[in-house]
Design a protein around this motif. Structure first.
Motif, PDB file in Angstrom:
ATOM      1  N   ALA A   1      -2.316  11.008 -13.129  1.00  0.00           N
ATOM      2  CA  ALA A   1      -2.243   9.515 -13.073  1.00  0.00           C
ATOM      3  C   ALA A   1      -0.780   9.232 -13.605  1.00  0.00           C
ATOM      4  O   ALA A   1      -0.560   9.585 -14.745  1.00  0.00           O
ATOM      5  CB  ALA A   1      -3.351   8.821 -13.438  1.00  0.00           C
TER       6      ALA A   1
ATOM      7  N   ASN B   1       1.160   6.162  -7.642  1.00  0.00           N
ATOM      8  CA  ASN B   1       0.283   6.110  -8.785  1.00  0.00           C
ATOM      9  C   ASN B   1      -0.113   7.687  -9.271  1.00  0.00           C
ATOM     10  O   ASN B   1      -0.945   7.637 -10.097  1.00  0.00           O
ATOM     11  CB  ASN B   1      -0.842   4.965  -8.576  1.00  0.00           C
ATOM     12  CG  ASN B   1      -1.810   5.631  -7.428  1.00  0.00           C
ATOM     13  OD1 ASN B   1      -1.542   6.799  -6.983  1.00  0.00           O
ATOM     14  ND2 ASN B   1      -2.822   4.815  -7.220  1.00  0.00           N
ATOM     15  N   HIS B   2       0.314   8.682  -8.858  1.00  0.00           N
ATOM     16  CA  HIS B   2      -0.060   9.923  -9.007  1.00  0.00           C
ATOM     17  C   HIS B   2       0.853  10.890  -8.569  1.00  0.00           C
ATOM     18  O   HIS B   2       1.934  10.531  -7.570  1.00  0.00           O
ATOM     19  CB  HIS B   2      -1.517  10.269  -8.430  1.00  0.00           C
ATOM     20  CG  HIS B   2      -1.344  10.305  -6.781  1.00  0.00           C
ATOM     21  ND1 HIS B   2      -1.292   9.258  -6.109  1.00  0.00           N
ATOM     22  CD2 HIS B   2      -1.198  11.325  -5.978  1.00  0.00           C
ATOM     23  CE1 HIS B   2      -1.112   9.799  -4.847  1.00  0.00           C
ATOM     24  NE2 HIS B   2      -1.185  10.943  -4.578  1.00  0.00           N
TER      25      HIS B   2
ATOM     26  N   GLN C   1       1.890   6.472 -14.658  1.00  0.00           N
ATOM     27  CA  GLN C   1       1.956   4.934 -15.018  1.00  0.00           C
ATOM     28  C   GLN C   1       3.272   4.235 -14.656  1.00  0.00           C
ATOM     29  O   GLN C   1       3.503   3.002 -14.484  1.00  0.00           O
ATOM     30  CB  GLN C   1       1.359   4.604 -16.556  1.00  0.00           C
ATOM     31  CG  GLN C   1       0.118   4.697 -16.547  1.00  0.00           C
ATOM     32  CD  GLN C   1      -0.373   4.333 -17.802  1.00  0.00           C
ATOM     33  OE1 GLN C   1       0.334   4.208 -18.764  1.00  0.00           O
ATOM     34  NE2 GLN C   1      -1.383   3.261 -17.930  1.00  0.00           N
TER      35      GLN C   1
ATOM     36  N   TYR D   1       2.409   9.293 -17.736  1.00  0.00           N
ATOM     37  CA  TYR D   1       1.350   9.634 -17.359  1.00  0.00           C
ATOM     38  C   TYR D   1       0.326   8.571 -18.086  1.00  0.00           C
ATOM     39  O   TYR D   1       0.648   8.228 -19.117  1.00  0.00           O
ATOM     40  CB  TYR D   1       0.754  11.049 -17.568  1.00  0.00           C
ATOM     41  CG  TYR D   1       1.728  12.049 -16.930  1.00  0.00           C
ATOM     42  CD1 TYR D   1       1.912  11.965 -15.335  1.00  0.00           C
ATOM     43  CD2 TYR D   1       2.732  13.103 -17.485  1.00  0.00           C
ATOM     44  CE1 TYR D   1       2.718  12.849 -14.607  1.00  0.00           C
ATOM     45  CE2 TYR D   1       3.502  13.669 -16.648  1.00  0.00           C
ATOM     46  CZ  TYR D   1       3.658  13.654 -15.375  1.00  0.00           C
ATOM     47  OH  TYR D   1       4.579  14.267 -14.609  1.00  0.00           O
ATOM     48  N   ALA D   2      -0.750   8.442 -17.518  1.00  0.00           N
ATOM     49  CA  ALA D   2      -1.897   7.545 -18.095  1.00  0.00           C
ATOM     50  C   ALA D   2      -2.258   8.158 -19.439  1.00  0.00           C
ATOM     51  O   ALA D   2      -2.686   7.563 -20.378  1.00  0.00           O
ATOM     52  CB  ALA D   2      -3.140   7.423 -17.190  1.00  0.00           C
ATOM     53  N   THR D   3      -2.122   9.458 -19.764  1.00  0.00           N
ATOM     54  CA  THR D   3      -2.546  10.044 -20.614  1.00  0.00           C
ATOM     55  C   THR D   3      -1.626   9.996 -21.921  1.00  0.00           C
ATOM     56  O   THR D   3      -1.985  10.171 -23.091  1.00  0.00           O
ATOM     57  CB  THR D   3      -2.663  11.650 -20.562  1.00  0.00           C
ATOM     58  OG1 THR D   3      -1.340  12.086 -20.294  1.00  0.00           O
ATOM     59  CG2 THR D   3      -3.399  12.150 -19.466  1.00  0.00           C
TER      60      THR D   3
END
Lengths: 79, 150, 150, 79
Positions: free
Chosen positions: B41, B35-36, B43, B125-127
């Motif tokens: 982070a 998860n990273h 996804q 990424y989460a972003t």
């Protein structure tokens, strides 16, 4: 000389297609990459790219022949 | 046997293929989507392979492992496509009479595969941004040896 | 978790217990009953454990592995009882963010377990004879460090 | 002093039982092992045996106490 070029990963995205046939005066993969890099603004410098001809790794100075299938290989990141 | 798989696969059945009466040790490595990565982070992941050469180079690595270590069997399967967190990305299984050879060979195979087999990984990424790993044009990742841990 | 099991057990379910979002690497070791040892044809094996101390010592080894390496999880299960050729005798599974720690820790755990955990192995040979491994009173096996490979 | 002794593996077979209670004048596991080795013709020399008292490894020179549970541990061979 007519060559086909296949693109993967970041090169595929930067080129916007997976394969093309083209005419070139380049006689080596290194020269062909420089030509394509200038034309399509590839971000990877040639010293970070490996080349394959007809599904085998080759030196950047290998000689291209009519009809070869060339692949430029960005740094790998499996696993 | 080195394979590229566009579908999830079952390690247990691969391991059964490796079973044989002389084998006393089986070492496996599984690479999971975590998860990273380096503080970001993650996804999901995309893996892409230049399949014909990836299989050739993978088979060469397995042959090298057989030359270097006293192995009975060795298998590596690598996923391609869009993978989610926790998914199995790569599996290596090695059998030998003795555990030392099995550990050494399993590690050799995954180290070499990550360094040499034409497979690429794109992190989502989460972003909302994405990045092809190892494809940065400068900075820490710009040396030929730099590759993501894992 | 270190366990002694008198029944066959399923490594896949143990491995699922180890799964977690941060884990990028899972290394497993399986010890299988092989059909020979040091030139003798083996037909079956008996494992016997001094269970309370075996579990304590096994848990100590797992704790040491957690101190030495950047692990997320570690499990070891050892069979006791009468095992046949090909049976799973011991399973070690380790998860970590990165593969180096997972390989090192998995090997540490099985090496230490074989050297320190009070479990004994009796081999039944094709000839009909039997032997407790490492219990010879002289010869090559009579040093404290001698133990069977595998 | 009354001590209980548990036997495993080759010692269990050579003793012919898994556990016994006995009276001994031995004050350490090492002395107790020598006593039992002489009585039952155990094949393993004492320098290849470890000892546990009440499920913990102890030095061969640890002091035995009334009621202790002693285990003599032949060389291990797991895995």
């Amino acid at each position: 000389m007519t060559i086909s070029v296949q693109y993967f990963a970041i090169l595929r995205e930067q080129r916007g297609l997976t394969e093309e046939r083209l005419n070139t005066a380049a006689t080596t993969p290194a020269a062909l990459y420089e030509e394509l890099k200038a034309r399509h603004a590839f971000s990877l410098p040639s010293n970070r790219i490996r080349a394959a001809i007809n599904d085998e790794f080759v030196a950047p100075t290998a000689l291209l022949r009519e009809g070869d299938r060339v692949v430029f290989i960005p740094p790998v990141a499996g696993g | 046997m080195f394979k590229i798989s566009s579908e999830p696969f079952d390690p247990a059945s691969l391991q059964r293929v490796l079973a044989e009466a002389r084998a006393g040790a089986c070492v496996t490595f599984e690479g999971w989507v975590r998860n990273h990565n380096e503080g970001q982070a993650v996804q999901s992941l995309e893996y892409e392979a230049y399949a014909p050469l990836a299989v050739k180079e993978g088979e060469r690595i397995l042959a090298e492992a057989h030359e270097k270590y006293a192995l009975l069997g060795a298998v590596c399967v690598h996923r391609v496509g869009h993978l989610r967190l926790g998914d199995l990305a790569v599996w290596v299984g090695v059998t030998a009479e003795h555990r030392g050879a099995a550990f050494d060979a399993c590690r050799y195979i995954i180290d070499e595969a990550k360094a040499r087999v034409p497979i690429w990984k794109k992190e989502h990424y989460a972003t909302g941004s994405t990045a092809w790993i190892n494809a940065a044009t400068r900075g820490e990742h710009a040396t030929p040896d730099a590759r993501p841990p894992g």
